[in-house]
Design an enzyme around this catalytic site. Structure first.
Site, PDB file in Angstrom:
ATOM      1  N   GLU A  73      -6.798   8.668   6.197  1.00  0.00           N
ATOM      2  CA  GLU A  73      -6.997   9.393   7.452  1.00  0.00           C
ATOM      3  C   GLU A  73      -7.362  10.870   7.239  1.00  0.00           C
ATOM      4  O   GLU A  73      -6.612  11.774   7.637  1.00  0.00           O
ATOM      5  CB  GLU A  73      -5.740   9.281   8.331  1.00  0.00           C
ATOM      6  CG  GLU A  73      -5.414   7.852   8.711  1.00  0.00           C
ATOM      7  CD  GLU A  73      -4.255   7.755   9.706  1.00  0.00           C
ATOM      8  OE1 GLU A  73      -3.659   8.804  10.029  1.00  0.00           O
ATOM      9  OE2 GLU A  73      -3.953   6.638  10.157  1.00  0.00           O
TER      10      GLU A  73
ATOM     11  N   ASN B 235      -7.507   2.117   9.917  1.00  0.00           N
ATOM     12  CA  ASN B 235      -6.222   2.327  10.595  1.00  0.00           C
ATOM     13  C   ASN B 235      -6.499   2.446  12.091  1.00  0.00           C
ATOM     14  O   ASN B 235      -7.371   3.210  12.508  1.00  0.00           O
ATOM     15  CB  ASN B 235      -5.552   3.611  10.118  1.00  0.00           C
ATOM     16  CG  ASN B 235      -5.071   3.517   8.682  1.00  0.00           C
ATOM     17  OD1 ASN B 235      -5.216   2.493   8.029  1.00  0.00           O
ATOM     18  ND2 ASN B 235      -4.498   4.604   8.185  1.00  0.00           N
TER      19      ASN B 235
ATOM     20  N   HIS C 156      -2.303  11.061   0.769  1.00  0.00           N
ATOM     21  CA  HIS C 156      -1.764  10.831   2.112  1.00  0.00           C
ATOM     22  C   HIS C 156      -1.086  12.117   2.559  1.00  0.00           C
ATOM     23  O   HIS C 156       0.130  12.146   2.798  1.00  0.00           O
ATOM     24  CB  HIS C 156      -0.810   9.643   2.120  1.00  0.00           C
ATOM     25  CG  HIS C 156      -0.591   9.050   3.472  1.00  0.00           C
ATOM     26  ND1 HIS C 156      -0.624   7.686   3.713  1.00  0.00           N
ATOM     27  CD2 HIS C 156      -0.334   9.618   4.672  1.00  0.00           C
ATOM     28  CE1 HIS C 156      -0.383   7.453   4.998  1.00  0.00           C
ATOM     29  NE2 HIS C 156      -0.194   8.628   5.597  1.00  0.00           N
TER      30      HIS C 156
ATOM     31  N   TYR D  70      -4.305   2.271  15.964  1.00  0.00           N
ATOM     32  CA  TYR D  70      -3.096   2.096  16.751  1.00  0.00           C
ATOM     33  C   TYR D  70      -3.391   1.984  18.240  1.00  0.00           C
ATOM     34  O   TYR D  70      -2.665   1.327  18.963  1.00  0.00           O
ATOM     35  CB  TYR D  70      -2.146   3.278  16.520  1.00  0.00           C
ATOM     36  CG  TYR D  70      -1.595   3.348  15.118  1.00  0.00           C
ATOM     37  CD1 TYR D  70      -0.405   2.717  14.788  1.00  0.00           C
ATOM     38  CD2 TYR D  70      -2.262   4.036  14.113  1.00  0.00           C
ATOM     39  CE1 TYR D  70       0.114   2.774  13.512  1.00  0.00           C
ATOM     40  CE2 TYR D  70      -1.753   4.102  12.824  1.00  0.00           C
ATOM     41  CZ  TYR D  70      -0.572   3.468  12.526  1.00  0.00           C
ATOM     42  OH  TYR D  70      -0.067   3.523  11.253  1.00  0.00           O
TER      43      TYR D  70
ATOM     44  N   GLU E 231      -3.578   0.079   8.332  1.00  0.00           N
ATOM     45  CA  GLU E 231      -2.412   0.466   9.123  1.00  0.00           C
ATOM     46  C   GLU E 231      -2.593  -0.019  10.548  1.00  0.00           C
ATOM     47  O   GLU E 231      -3.651   0.154  11.146  1.00  0.00           O
ATOM     48  CB  GLU E 231      -2.207   1.994   9.172  1.00  0.00           C
ATOM     49  CG  GLU E 231      -1.649   2.614   7.922  1.00  0.00           C
ATOM     50  CD  GLU E 231      -1.399   4.105   8.092  1.00  0.00           C
ATOM     51  OE1 GLU E 231      -1.094   4.539   9.233  1.00  0.00           O
ATOM     52  OE2 GLU E 231      -1.505   4.834   7.093  1.00  0.00           O
TER      53      GLU E 231
ATOM     54  N   ARG F  27       0.854  -1.181   0.000  1.00  0.00           N
ATOM     55  CA  ARG F  27       0.000   0.000   0.000  1.00  0.00           C
ATOM     56  C   ARG F  27       0.892   1.233   0.000  1.00  0.00           C
ATOM     57  O   ARG F  27       1.618   1.484   0.957  1.00  0.00           O
ATOM     58  CB  ARG F  27      -0.912  -0.031   1.229  1.00  0.00           C
ATOM     59  CG  ARG F  27      -1.826   1.167   1.358  1.00  0.00           C
ATOM     60  CD  ARG F  27      -2.798   0.982   2.534  1.00  0.00           C
ATOM     61  NE  ARG F  27      -3.480   2.235   2.808  1.00  0.00           N
ATOM     62  CZ  ARG F  27      -3.155   3.091   3.772  1.00  0.00           C
ATOM     63  NH1 ARG F  27      -2.156   2.794   4.600  1.00  0.00           N
ATOM     64  NH2 ARG F  27      -3.808   4.208   3.933  1.00  0.00           N
TER      65      ARG F  27
END
Length: 473
Positions: free
Chosen positions: A165, A293, A120, A295, A372, A77
């Site tokens: 994002e 994504n 991005h 985290y 991600e 990606r």
């Protein structure tokens, strides 16, 4: 600990972003992106670091693809730099387009699926000088840029992501000030949010008309956890965070409407005045996948932090805004979980909860890909040159296990992309934070696969062997 088995056909990949790895900031016709310009602002990026060289992927791309092949990736990606293929958003830059064409050919030659992201965070600086994403016209410029990239790569690229994002490039970039363009203007941030949604819808329609096969978007999503689940103030704080971080992005895309409570939370900024007739229908153009994504979770409160509470880690003192427009009073108490070098808490089950929730709450949800997930650590290079990043391995295995459990619980997750393939320019943190499964010596640009990269390669190999054994007569 090994993650439990993921289903046959599960896609194993890794991800990067153009501004973080390519370098060659002003070569072959490329002009400034907002990150090139922002990095020159005194104090904006830690230690004055710049993406001008990054990890020199622009010149080392064939070797980097060979490394991906060595790791056994199913998919890579990557993002295209708008400022490279349409410098100043003027005429097409054939040299820049040729670079991405060579990258796609190298990937296909290596048996790796190209997974292309159009945005991005590297808007051409010339467009920012016309208002950037706060200017509605930028959405139409994005549509034209998307069509140009498809014209050149659409014969070989099947998977297209419009935005990565958008929360970060709208709310954090235009209200929080920590990301480029470094503005602290709440109304502009809300305009950027809506105009990026509109740009997504316009580009999705245009790409569909040009024959693109798989279209989607990637959102960074969180679990908004009330610090005290029995406290109405903390309950409201969690609702507010969920509205501005998750639902203000999910619901226009999937349901064709902004959440009513989000609109109420930002009422003083007259958000509804940004929405024109037909916008929401355009924004809700059908998509084929949703990239997730994730985290960390966010433990949130509506109360001020006590004076002795540790403050969150920040890359610099430059940012002076608040990304939570309409809910600037939110605070984020710690809840005693281990934390990464980014000071982000570690809670693998949060990823499972998030993936299951999406399928439960959104009946029109397309298939999911974890696009991600990863962790930064203060890696140590041993005397023999190896990097035994044990904590990154633990994080990786635990989160892959959470994905497997989510699938068992009914989530339609079809792939996982570890962030990141390479250590790189980590935005306002500069080169201080390392997320890669491949170490980069920033002085020599030497690549060294970390233990996490070897473990990831082994997992991919074992998954292929299991699939082959299952398929055998």
């Amino acid at each position: 600990m090994a993650p439990r088995n993921l289903p046959p056909g599960f896609l194993w990949g890794s991800a990067t972003a153009a501004a973080q790895i390519e370098g060659a900031a002003h070569e072959d016709g490329k002009e400034d992106s907002i990150w090139d310009a922002f990095a020159r602002v005194p104090g904006a990026v830690a230690r004055g670091d710049s993406p001008a060289v990054a990890v020199d992927h622009y010149h080392r791309m064939p070797d980097d693809v060979a490394l991906m092949r060595e790791l056994g990736l199913d998919s890579y990606r990557f993002s295209v730099s708008w400022a490279r293929v349409k410098p100043g958003d003027r005429e097409p830059n054939r040299a820049g387009l040729a670079f991405y064409s060579r990258l796609v050919d190298e990937l296909l030659e290596a048996g790796i699926l190209p997974w292309l992201t159009l945005y991005h965070w590297d808007l051409p600086q010339a467009l920012e000088e016309k208002g950037g994403w706060a200017n509605r016209d930028t959405a139409y410029r994005f549509r034209d840029y998307a069509a140009l990239v498809h014209e050149v790569l659409g014969d070989r690229v099947t998977h297209w992501t419009t935005f990565n994002e958008p929360l970060c490039s709208s709310l954090i970039g235009y209200a929080g000030g920590e990301h480029a363009p470094g503005r602290s203007e709440p109304r502009a941030a809300l305009a950027a949010l809506h105009h990026q949604h509109l740009a997504h819808g316009l580009a999705t329609r245009a790409l569909r008309e040009h024959g693109a096969q798989q279209l989607g978007i990637t959102l960074n999503l969180t679990n908004a956890v009330p610090n005290d689940p029995d406290d109405p103030v903390d309950q409201d704080a969690a609702r507010r965070l969920d509205a501005i971080w998750n639902r203000a992005f999910l619901e226009p895309l999937l349901l064709g409407a902004y959440p009513a409570d989000f609109v109420e939370d930002v009422r003083e900024h007259h958000f509804e005045g940004l929405i024109r007739e037909g916008d929401l229908e355009t924004i809700a153009a059908p998509i084929d996948f949703l990239g997730v994504n994730h985290y960390h979770d966010d433990n949130v409160s509506g109360h001020p932090l006590p004076p002795d509470a540790p403050r969150g880690l920040r890359p610099t003192d430059y940012a002076h805004g608040n990304p939570f427009v309409g809910s600037e009073h939110l605070t984020f108490p710690r809840r005693g979980l281990p934390r990464t070098a980014m000071d982000w808490e570690i809670n693998p089950d949060g990823l499972r909860q998030l993936l299951v929730r999406l399928g439960r709450e959104y009946p029109t949800l397309p298939p999911l890909y974890v696009t991600e997930n990863g962790s930064a650590w203060d890696d140590v290079v041993e005397p023999d040159g190896s990097i035994d990043d044990e904590r990154r391995v633990e994080y990786l295995l635990a989160h892959l296990d959470a994905v497997a459990v989510a699938i068992e619980d009914g989530a339609d997750v079809r792939g996982y992309f570890v962030w990141s393939l390479l250590d790189n320019f980590e935005w306002a943190w500069g080169y201080d934070k390392r997320f890669g499964i491949v170490h980069v010596d920033y002085e020599t640009q030497k690549r060294t696969v970390k233990r996490s990269g070897r473990v990831y390669a082994q997992l991919i190999s074992e998954a292929r062997a299991t699939a082959a054994a299952t398929a055998a007569p």
